[in-house]
Scaffold this motif. Structure first.
Motif, mmCIF file in Angstrom:
data_model
loop_
_atom_site.group_PDB
_atom_site.id
_atom_site.type_symbol
_atom_site.label_atom_id
_atom_site.label_comp_id
_atom_site.label_asym_id
_atom_site.label_seq_id
_atom_site.Cartn_x
_atom_site.Cartn_y
_atom_site.Cartn_z
ATOM 1 N N ALA A 138 0.828 -1.203 0.000
ATOM 2 C CA ALA A 138 0.000 0.000 0.000
ATOM 3 C C ALA A 138 0.863 1.254 0.000
ATOM 4 N N ALA A 139 2.002 1.247 0.718
ATOM 5 C CA ALA A 139 2.894 2.415 0.727
ATOM 6 C C ALA A 139 3.500 2.652 -0.657
ATOM 7 N N LEU A 141 2.205 1.747 -3.551
ATOM 8 C CA LEU A 141 1.127 2.190 -4.429
ATOM 9 C C LEU A 141 0.801 3.661 -4.203
ATOM 10 N N TYR A 142 0.825 4.112 -2.928
ATOM 11 C CA TYR A 142 0.515 5.509 -2.640
ATOM 12 C C TYR A 142 1.598 6.434 -3.168
ATOM 13 N N SER A 143 2.858 6.054 -2.947
ATOM 14 C CA SER A 143 3.952 6.951 -3.359
ATOM 15 C C SER A 143 4.151 6.974 -4.868
ATOM 16 N N LEU A 146 -0.833 7.030 -6.405
ATOM 17 C CA LEU A 146 -1.922 7.858 -5.874
ATOM 18 C C LEU A 146 -1.479 9.290 -5.619
ATOM 19 N N ALA A 147 -0.254 9.531 -5.155
ATOM 20 C CA ALA A 147 0.202 10.896 -4.870
ATOM 21 C C ALA A 147 0.308 11.732 -6.150
ATOM 22 N N GLY A 150 -3.199 12.529 -7.398
ATOM 23 C CA GLY A 150 -3.886 13.515 -6.563
ATOM 24 C C GLY A 150 -3.420 14.927 -6.859
#
Length: 389
Positions: A138-139, A141-143, A146-147, A150
């Protein structure tokens, strides 16, 4: 040394007071005397009832409460306490201790060994590594995804939704509003202010005029009220109500004094009537009853006592003694006969035994009366030595 102060004499009474006092006292005396007599009779009956009935009833109730109700209540309380204690122990023995033992020695060990230990092993060996892997994925994927997505979405929304409205407000709405306030609303406000001042001056003048008119009306109404209400009321109070009140005060004072005097006189009359009734009751009932008791009942009682009661008592005592002596002699005869029969059947030489005097038999007057030698034989009657020939 000190100047003697002159004693203040009471104000002289008028003819109205003297004319009212005597009839009022007569009427009040006629009314109060029966009331006082009834009151004294009720007080006497109440005292007699309290001494004869209420106090004994109170003492009886106190004794009954102390010796019956209180012990019964204490016994019931102790019994209820014992029953409650037994019920409490029974409830604990039936409902508490079995479930406590079941929980402590069955449910808890089973839960520890069958649920808690496997769950801890599953958490430690399976869920913890799986959670760490999911967290790392998840980390990343976010970095990585998703970041950036966004940030691009935020810039797009700002350019489409926020910046046009900000420019419209800053460069269109604000200049138009400033011009309208400066060149339209401000002159209109000044004009309305001047109009308001004129209307205020006009209203002040009208208010002053109305105030003067109202003051005149109030003054006229006050004068009219004084003439129509106050002056007649003062006249009525001064020349009608005050004299009537003084007359009523005199009448009330005289009635109060008459009540006091009549109550005192009625007390004396009640005392005299009570003494007369007491004297009459004593002379009609007490004195004849006392004479009858002294002159008739007492001699008759003495005669009955001396002629009937004492001889009957003496005969009864002698009869009792004779009966007791006969019974004792019969018992001794039966005992001797039983012993003789036993010796006759079994055998053996009979030993003579001294015979003791039996209580209730005749006394031996100085050796003059013959002594008893045979069992069961009653001694002779007592004969005085002076009567022997």
């Amino acid at each position: 040394m000190y100047p003697e102060k002159a004693e203040r004499r009471p104000d002289p009474e008028g003819c109205l007071t003297a004319a009212i006092r005597i009839p009022v006292r007569i009427v009040v005396l006629i009314v109060v005397v029966p009331v006082r007599l009834v009151w004294d009779a009720l007080a006497l009956c109440g005292g007699f009832l309290g001494r004869v009935l209420l106090r004994p009833l109170g003492r009886a109730f106190g004794w009954f409460h102390e010796h019956v109700l209180a012990p019964v209540g204490r016994g019931i309380a102790r019994m209820a306490e014992a029953v409650a204690t037994a019920a409490w122990w029974l409830c604990k023995a039936v409902l508490y201790w079995p479930w406590l033992g079941l929980w402590r020695y069955v449910v808890v060990p089973l839960a520890v060994h069958l649920i808690a230990a496997p769950a801890a092993w599953l958490y430690r060996t399976v869920l913890t590594p799986l959670g760490r892997g999911l967290a790392r994925g998840a980390a990343w994927l976010y970095s990585r995804l998703l970041a950036p997505l966004g940030r691009g979405t935020r810039l797009t929304l700002w350019a489409v939704l926020v910046w046009p409205w900000t420019a419209l407000w800053r460069y269109v709405v604000v200049p138009l509003a400033s011009g309208a306030y400066r060149y339209v609303l401000t002159p209109l406000g000044h004009a309305l202010t001047w109009m308001g001042r004129g209307l205020a001056w006009l209203g002040k003048g009208l208010a002053a005029g109305l105030m003067w008119v109202g003051k005149g009306l109030v003054t006229g109404l006050m004068w009219l009220g004084k003439v129509l209400v106050v002056i007649p009321a003062v006249f009525l109070y001064r020349w009608v109500l005050a004299p009537v009140g003084r007359v009523l005060a005199v009448i009330g004072r005289e009635i109060g004094d008459a009540l006091v005097v009549a109550w005192r006189v009625a007390g004396y009359l009640s005392l005299a009537v009570g003494r007369a009734l007491k004297w009459l009751a004593w002379n009609l009932l007490g004195r004849p009853l006392r004479w009858f008791y002294r002159e008739v009942c007492t001699p008759v009682g003495h005669v009955v006592r001396d002629a009937l009661w004492r001889p009957a008592k003496k005969v009864a005592v002698e009869t009792g003694r004779a009966v007791r002596a006969a019974l004792a002699s019969a018992r001794e005869t039966v005992r001797r006969a039983r012993r003789d029969a036993w010796h006759a059947l079994v055998g053996g030489e009979r030993q003579p035994e001294p015979v003791n005097a039996i209580r209730g038999q005749a006394r031996n007057l100085g050796g003059a009366a013959p002594q008893q030698t045979l069992p069961g034989m009653v001694a002779e009657a007592e004969i005085s030595p002076h009567k022997r020939g």
